[in-house]
Design a protein around this motif. Sequence first.
Motif, PDB file in Angstrom:
ATOM      1  N   PHE A  54       4.828   5.907 -12.839  1.00  0.00           N
ATOM      2  CA  PHE A  54       5.155   4.571 -13.338  1.00  0.00           C
ATOM      3  C   PHE A  54       5.394   3.608 -12.183  1.00  0.00           C
ATOM      4  CE2 PHE A  54       8.571   1.527 -14.346  1.00  0.00           C
ATOM      5  CZ  PHE A  54       7.949   0.790 -15.336  1.00  0.00           C
ATOM      6  N   TRP A  55       6.215   4.015 -11.208  1.00  0.00           N
ATOM      7  CA  TRP A  55       6.495   3.150 -10.065  1.00  0.00           C
ATOM      8  C   TRP A  55       5.204   2.858  -9.291  1.00  0.00           C
ATOM      9  CZ3 TRP A  55       9.232  -0.493  -8.319  1.00  0.00           C
ATOM     10  CH2 TRP A  55       9.323  -0.784  -6.953  1.00  0.00           C
ATOM     11  N   GLY A  56       4.359   3.856  -9.133  1.00  0.00           N
ATOM     12  CA  GLY A  56       3.083   3.635  -8.473  1.00  0.00           C
ATOM     13  C   GLY A  56       2.231   2.628  -9.228  1.00  0.00           C
ATOM     14  N   ASN A  57       2.269   2.679 -10.552  1.00  0.00           N
ATOM     15  CA  ASN A  57       1.503   1.721 -11.352  1.00  0.00           C
ATOM     16  C   ASN A  57       2.098   0.316 -11.297  1.00  0.00           C
ATOM     17  OD1 ASN A  57      -0.534   3.472 -12.279  1.00  0.00           O
ATOM     18  ND2 ASN A  57       0.784   4.263 -13.913  1.00  0.00           N
ATOM     19  N   VAL A  58       3.419   0.218 -11.180  1.00  0.00           N
ATOM     20  CA  VAL A  58       4.048  -1.097 -10.983  1.00  0.00           C
ATOM     21  C   VAL A  58       3.573  -1.706  -9.668  1.00  0.00           C
ATOM     22  CG1 VAL A  58       6.244  -2.274 -10.489  1.00  0.00           C
ATOM     23  CG2 VAL A  58       6.103  -0.650 -12.390  1.00  0.00           C
ATOM     24  N   VAL A  59       3.635  -0.909  -8.601  1.00  0.00           N
ATOM     25  CA  VAL A  59       3.215  -1.391  -7.282  1.00  0.00           C
ATOM     26  C   VAL A  59       1.734  -1.777  -7.295  1.00  0.00           C
ATOM     27  CG1 VAL A  59       2.945  -0.769  -4.851  1.00  0.00           C
ATOM     28  CG2 VAL A  59       5.002  -0.055  -6.108  1.00  0.00           C
ATOM     29  N   SER A  60       0.909  -0.952  -7.942  1.00  0.00           N
ATOM     30  CA  SER A  60      -0.530  -1.248  -8.010  1.00  0.00           C
ATOM     31  C   SER A  60      -0.792  -2.545  -8.757  1.00  0.00           C
ATOM     32  CB  SER A  60      -1.276  -0.095  -8.696  1.00  0.00           C
ATOM     33  OG  SER A  60      -1.184   1.089  -7.943  1.00  0.00           O
ATOM     34  N   ALA A  61      -0.038  -2.774  -9.845  1.00  0.00           N
ATOM     35  CA  ALA A  61      -0.217  -4.017 -10.618  1.00  0.00           C
ATOM     36  C   ALA A  61       0.148  -5.226  -9.784  1.00  0.00           C
ATOM     37  CB  ALA A  61       0.622  -3.958 -11.893  1.00  0.00           C
ATOM     38  N   VAL A  62       1.210  -5.118  -8.996  1.00  0.00           N
ATOM     39  CA  VAL A  62       1.629  -6.244  -8.148  1.00  0.00           C
ATOM     40  C   VAL A  62       0.598  -6.501  -7.048  1.00  0.00           C
ATOM     41  CG1 VAL A  62       3.406  -7.054  -6.525  1.00  0.00           C
ATOM     42  CG2 VAL A  62       4.085  -5.864  -8.623  1.00  0.00           C
ATOM     43  N   ASP A  63       0.018  -5.422  -6.542  1.00  0.00           N
ATOM     44  CA  ASP A  63      -0.971  -5.552  -5.456  1.00  0.00           C
ATOM     45  C   ASP A  63      -2.363  -5.946  -5.952  1.00  0.00           C
ATOM     46  OD1 ASP A  63       0.866  -4.913  -3.525  1.00  0.00           O
ATOM     47  OD2 ASP A  63       0.352  -2.788  -3.465  1.00  0.00           O
ATOM     48  N   SER A  64      -2.597  -5.821  -7.260  1.00  0.00           N
ATOM     49  CA  SER A  64      -3.949  -6.027  -7.785  1.00  0.00           C
ATOM     50  C   SER A  64      -4.280  -7.507  -7.933  1.00  0.00           C
ATOM     51  CB  SER A  64      -4.084  -5.335  -9.133  1.00  0.00           C
ATOM     52  OG  SER A  64      -3.344  -6.039 -10.123  1.00  0.00           O
ATOM     53  N   ASP A  65      -5.487  -7.754  -8.400  1.00  0.00           N
ATOM     54  CA  ASP A  65      -5.933  -9.129  -8.627  1.00  0.00           C
ATOM     55  C   ASP A  65      -5.291  -9.759  -9.854  1.00  0.00           C
ATOM     56  OD1 ASP A  65      -7.551  -8.974  -6.419  1.00  0.00           O
ATOM     57  OD2 ASP A  65      -9.354  -8.407  -7.541  1.00  0.00           O
ATOM     58  N   LEU A  66      -4.528  -8.979 -10.641  1.00  0.00           N
ATOM     59  CA  LEU A  66      -3.868  -9.541 -11.805  1.00  0.00           C
ATOM     60  C   LEU A  66      -2.988 -10.736 -11.425  1.00  0.00           C
ATOM     61  CD1 LEU A  66      -2.534  -6.500 -13.903  1.00  0.00           C
ATOM     62  CD2 LEU A  66      -4.216  -8.216 -14.615  1.00  0.00           C
ATOM     63  N   LEU A  67      -2.303 -10.617 -10.285  1.00  0.00           N
ATOM     64  CA  LEU A  67      -1.332 -11.644  -9.884  1.00  0.00           C
ATOM     65  C   LEU A  67      -1.861 -12.571  -8.815  1.00  0.00           C
ATOM     66  CD1 LEU A  67       1.957  -9.523  -9.830  1.00  0.00           C
ATOM     67  CD2 LEU A  67       1.263 -11.202 -11.524  1.00  0.00           C
ATOM     68  N   ALA A  68      -3.133 -12.500  -8.508  1.00  0.00           N
ATOM     69  CA  ALA A  68      -3.663 -13.346  -7.427  1.00  0.00           C
ATOM     70  C   ALA A  68      -4.564 -14.439  -7.991  1.00  0.00           C
ATOM     71  CB  ALA A  68      -4.437 -12.495  -6.441  1.00  0.00           C
TER      72      ALA A  68
END
Length: 511
Positions: free
Chosen positions: A497-511
């Motif tokens: 779960f924590w890895g998926n949180v970090v991945s979501a923050v690093d992904s293009d979703l938030l850029a």
Amino acid sequence: MAPVLKRVDSRSSDDTLIETVARSLERPLGDTEVSYFLPSRESGVNDMYLHLGFRAPPEIMRRNRVSLVWAILRLKHPLLASRVEMHSYKDIRFVYMTPESVLEALESADASLEYRSQTKDDLIDTYLNGPRTLANERLSYLIISQVEEQEFDFLLCATHFLGDGMALHQFANDFFSLLASGRADEDLESMLTEEWYGRWGGNKHDSVGVSLPASLEERLPPMSPGRFCRAVSRVDYAKSQEKLIGGQSFPRRSGHPRKTVVPTISIDPERTKQILKKCKAQSTSISSAMFAICNIAWARTCNGSLELPTMMYSALNLRPVLTASKALNDSYWYLCIGYFNVVLPSFIPHSGSDAEIEKIFWHRARVAKNQSARAAKSAMLVSRSYEMALERGQRARRFAREDDEKALGIWKAPPPSPPVASNKPPSTALIGLSLLGNLDGTYKHSAFPSVKLHTLTTGSRQRAAGMLLFAYTFVSRLWISLGYDQGGFEPSTVERFWGNVVSAVDSDLLA
């Protein structure tokens, strides 16, 4: 309750009158405070901490100077220097023994100050997992640590029934504003003397208007005493709770000792600026986006059914709805939070394109924003806050009595209730989120230019299988941390779960 007054006069060797005064002030804990106090008794559950890493000239960090600032602020905020006395489950009180002199105020502050040479991680781990730092007789504690010549760590410890995150951060800002104000030690001594005399050393404040900061329930606008209004409030609260449907939870485990860990990520300022810009373009905020991030991260983590929705809870700042108070000792150190919940669908199409997932993500972020706004702006917010405080207080007293009776070996299980068919859906929360917003609006960095704050971590001692995610911006960076009991959860699920949180923050979703 009227303060107990005792005046002591003495004369120095040069026959100059030295006036000292001892007063004991006390007030009962409100229901919200009780709901945090009773669970904390055994091992300090929910005891808060605020860590700040910073660079500063060693001369301003001398113990006598820090003690002066600490003493000044403890006079301004007397709950920090109070103790708790529990006479019964319905009679629990803050007791504040006002210092009889300026010297006693300084000595009391110094006794609750400690200098160490621990690293940040060691400081936090010791506080979270070691013996309890605080106690009924010591509701706050300040630790300063130095591991390099100009590198320091500040750890402010306080019980949660004293206050909330807003109080922690406002206090830290005031602390550094005084400490690095450029004032000489003599000026701080004069400030301490004036603060003590203004409150306790003169005749004008003998008893009238002297009180401890009031509880949340005393500060809320008064409820109508009529039976009909009370009945409406209860029905509305019950119906609002019935809408909270959640069927997702982390798998737990037992038989392992409690150990709280706090994995943390920090996003660089440029990337943070991009994220905030994207949130604004999507008509939402980073706080609301964090609900959607946890929602998407859980959908990618869960191995079970995603048919039931995901419910998450967060604290609700109630300060905007309080009545004004002009009491002499009024301060921002008091507990002033309620709770609200965000419910989102759990399912996401695993075969969906990136564009589809992004569309779902931002839609759910806006849904979270709308649910949060409805909770904060509800016309029934005050009555729901009263009802929630009453419910939490009653539940805490019931559990505390049961725990005490079990410890004494006199507890008897109630007779089993007859089975009742119920179609009521589950109301399980997946996780709690502490969304602190832009802390650079609280910390006035320009007010203490010789101090360079660079790191902030906050949290509390967890109960077994406790979990709370924090998100905030500080020194132009986005910070996200996950405080959880490593012994209480199946480890691989939390790590995914924590890895998926970090991945979501690093992904293009938030850029």
